[in-house]
Scaffold this motif. Structure first.
Motif, short mmCIF file in Angstrom:
data_model
loop_
_atom_site.label_atom_id
_atom_site.label_comp_id
_atom_site.label_asym_id
_atom_site.label_seq_id
_atom_site.Cartn_x
_atom_site.Cartn_y
_atom_site.Cartn_z
N TRP A 124 2.03 5.49 0.21
CA TRP A 124 3.42 5.82 0.57
C TRP A 124 4.13 4.59 1.17
N ASP A 138 -8.63 0.94 -1.17
CA ASP A 138 -8.91 2.26 -0.61
C ASP A 138 -8.83 3.24 -1.79
N ARG A 158 -3.71 12.37 5.14
CA ARG A 158 -4.01 12.46 6.57
C ARG A 158 -4.84 13.69 6.93
N ARG A 197 -8.64 14.42 3.10
CA ARG A 197 -9.65 13.55 2.48
C ARG A 197 -11.03 14.16 2.70
N GLN A 245 -12.59 0.79 1.25
CA GLN A 245 -12.60 2.09 1.93
C GLN A 245 -12.75 3.18 0.89
N HIS A 262 -5.78 5.85 -1.95
CA HIS A 262 -4.42 5.43 -2.33
C HIS A 262 -4.32 5.17 -3.84
N GLN A 264 -8.17 -2.20 13.05
CA GLN A 264 -6.84 -1.89 12.54
C GLN A 264 -5.88 -1.71 13.70
N ARG A 290 0.78 -1.66 12.48
CA ARG A 290 1.39 -1.26 11.22
C ARG A 290 2.71 -1.98 11.01
N GLU A 317 -13.47 6.04 4.86
CA GLU A 317 -12.27 6.26 5.68
C GLU A 317 -11.74 7.64 5.28
N GLU A 334 -3.70 -3.98 2.52
CA GLU A 334 -3.96 -2.74 1.78
C GLU A 334 -2.65 -2.06 1.40
N LEU A 393 -7.18 -5.21 9.36
CA LEU A 393 -6.54 -4.48 8.28
C LEU A 393 -5.04 -4.49 8.49
#
Ligand SMILES: O=C(O)c1ccc(O)c(O)c1
Ligand SMILES: [Mg+2]
Length: 597
Positions: A138, A165, A207, A210, A191, A168, A61, A64, A239, A134, A97
């Motif tokens: 948000w 995932d 963040r 989890r 994930q 999410h 990954q 972004r 993840e 993915e 990713l």
């Protein structure tokens, strides 16, 4: 089942994480760019290390905020991407990713976004790289997995697929059943993360909070069923962004993480009657067989139990171990201990098959505990919970087995069946406390190994901050374990055994007569009880004189009291009236404060 884990779940350097993942038995890893860029090892060295450890790099990954931008920033994003594709070639990773744009997106136009993803895929094709797109919960314009899949379908490239995932999807409350409409080969990656149900912004929730599967409140069994029904055959990858797991010992956290996938695969297979990845089913728990208190000198505990009205059940014929009982509640005092002060050291539960239960425990990585037994003694198969508390399974009526090993008990009222007195007493619950870094692993242990389910956690005000209390219980409530988590710098709360009884007021009075001092309850508490419940004056006076605590719900009443703490353990006597199903939580602050003063 292939298993994988994101290196962001763990603490330490990238090389330490990789070693721990291999040791825990993972087949592969997801590497986040940051983990690599803070390493002194070159991409080739990391690749060689992974090969040597038998780990594949299943996902990388590196950037972004790619798509949904105007042409000029897109050009720069493609340039960034190409540099990372070159890096992936050195690393030997073939799937990248790409998360939906959460920062720089300005273009909310599916046709243009699909076209941009297509251009990225064409660039990646030159490096034999696949793109897994993915939807972040948000994401600015794309925050639903169905939308991400629609864009992938529109772009229609052979090396462009989606990454699902669970966080999410389930955190947003999106229905996961539409996953079954995505062709399995287009789900490039999966994930998995659990999480507690929290009412907070989804980014912070993701963040920091989890959890590994089996530790939170998401229905991951149903989620994974949809993904496997869609035809996905890639790795199950964890993840889990969690501040605790990123501070705990990397080797034990990796092992803990791996067990969560064993549990999830088993429960998903069981729910669908699939043959693969199945373990022995959890054994339904019948009741608590016994609770053990250890310490090298337990005379004070003997005295306290006698004062509470327990009957002496005898000494073990070959070990410095004694038995006390009240009705069906049995407490074993074990002086084969190096610890000075008393502590709650073991719990026995009754099941249909102790061997099956032990096999499930072993498959879930619960360490077996060796306890010396002698010829003719009942052999049990204990395992250790994460904090070292030993759990025994017994599939025989106690009177037929270990009870017989105790001799010289009070024959008058102890009939050799393990029952004593006429009171319908039994172990009501066992309260265990955990340090900040042990709690989640304990939840997974009790859920996966003992088949207990979690009730909603509550925060109880203690003298040094909130104590989290989460009850784990068997379906019918015969075995209940409230687990407590103290604030990180507060001392560990003592553990306790709560014994259920009837006629608690007389029992308390008799215990007083025998010299037992109860935990002292402040007068202010009784003034508050009067205000809250409007109790009759003479009943209130009786409660106050005896330091009894009281609670009431729509379904019944609860009267209880606490003994002083001996070492790390104390007892609570409780009486449930009607269908009261709680644990006197409103009274817990009074207890926690009284125990500190
Ligand atoms: O929090 C994030 O930024 C983040 C990054 C990558 C992911 O796969 C994810 O689920 C979240
Ligand atoms: Mg993710």
């Amino acid at each position: 089942m292939r298993t994988s884990i994101a290196t962001v779940c763990l603490s330490g350097s990238l090389t330490a994480k990789l070693h721990a993942c291999a040791e825990a038995g993972f087949d592969g890893v997801e590497i986040m760019d940051t983990d690599l860029l803070v390493s002194y090892e070159s991409p080739e060295e990391i690749r060689t290390l992974c090969e040597r450890l038998g780990l594949s790099i299943d996902l990388f990954q590196p950037f972004r905020d790619f798509e949904g931008v105007e042409e000029e920033p897109l050009q720069d994003n493609l340039r960034r991407a190409e540099e990372k594709f070159q890096l992936m070639r050195r690393l030997g990773a073939d799937t990248v990713l790409v998360c939906s744009n959460a920062g720089t997106a300005t273009v909310d136009d599916d046709a243009r976004v699909a076209e941009q993803l297509g251009r990225l895929a064409d660039l990646a094709a030159g490096y034999d790289i696949r793109i897994a797109y993915e939807a972040l919960a948000w994401g600015r314009f794309v925050n639903d997995y169905r939308h991400a899949w629609k864009l992938v379908e529109m772009a229609d490239r052979p090396n462009l697929g989606t990454c699902l995932d669970s966080f999410h999807i389930l955190a947003r409350g999106h229905d996961p059943s539409a996953i079954e409409q995505i062709p399995g080969e287009k789900i490039y990656f999966l994930q998995l993360a659990d999480a507690p149900q929290l009412d907070m912004d989804v980014l912070s929730w993701s963040r920091h909070h989890r959890l590994f599967p089996g530790e939170g409140s998401f229905d991951l069994t149903a989620f994974l069923t949809h993904v496997l029904r869609a035809g996905y055959r890639g790795p199950l990858s964890l993840e889990v962004f969690n501040d605790t797991f990123r501070q705990t010992d990397v080797v034990s956290t990796a092992a803990h993480a791996r067990r969560s996938l064993t549990w999830l695969a088993d429960r998903t297979a069981a729910a669908n009657s699939w043959e693969t990845d199945r373990l022995e089913d959890p054994q339904p728990l019948q009741d608590v067989d016994f609770v053990e208190i250890s310490g090298n000198s337990l005379d004070d505990v003997d005295e306290m139990l006698a004062q509470l009205g327990f009957t002496f059940g005898g000494k073990h014929r070959s070990k410095p171990v004694r038995l006390w009982s009240l009705g069906e509640s049995r407490i074993i005092l074990n002086e084969q201990s190096r610890e000075d002060s008393p502590r709650l050291s073991a719990v026995g539960v009754r099941v249909d098959s102790a061997e099956q239960a032990a096999r499930r425990g072993a498959a879930l990585g619960a360490p077996a505990v060796f306890r010396r037994t002698y010829a003719g003694e009942h052999v049990l198969h204990p395992v250790a919970a994460p904090d070292g508390t030993v759990v025994y399974w017994n599939d025989q009526p106690p009177e037929g087995t270990w009870i017989r090993e105790f001799e010289g008990g009070d024959a008058e009222s102890f009939d050799g069946s393990g029952r004593s007195g006429s009171r319908a007493a039994c172990v009501d619950h066992i309260n265990l406390s955990y340090r900040w870094h042990e709690f989640e692993e304990a939840v997974l242990f009790f859920h996966s190994v003992l088949g207990l389910s979690s009730q909603d956690a509550q925060d109880v005000p203690g003298p040094q901050g909130l104590v989290r209390s989460q009850v784990m219980r068997s379906t019918d409530g015969a075995v209940r374990l409230p687990l407590n988590l103290a604030p990180p710098t507060a001392p560990m709360p003592a553990r306790h055994v709560a014994v259920g009884c009837t006629g608690i007021v007389e029992l308390a009075r008799a215990a007083r007569r025998r010299g037992l001092q109860f935990l002292k309850v402040p007068d202010n508490y009784y003034a508050d009880l009067r205000a809250k419940f409007g109790l009759q004056e003479n009943f209130l006076t009786e409660l106050q004189e005896l330091d009894l605590l009281y609670d009431r719900s729509d379904s019944g009443e609860f009267i209880h009291f606490y003994t002083p703490t001996l070492g790390d353990v104390f007892l609570e006597m409780v009486e449930r009236i009607g269908d009261y199903d709680g644990y006197g939580a409103p009274n817990a602050p009074v207890r926690l404060a009284a125990q500190r003063s």
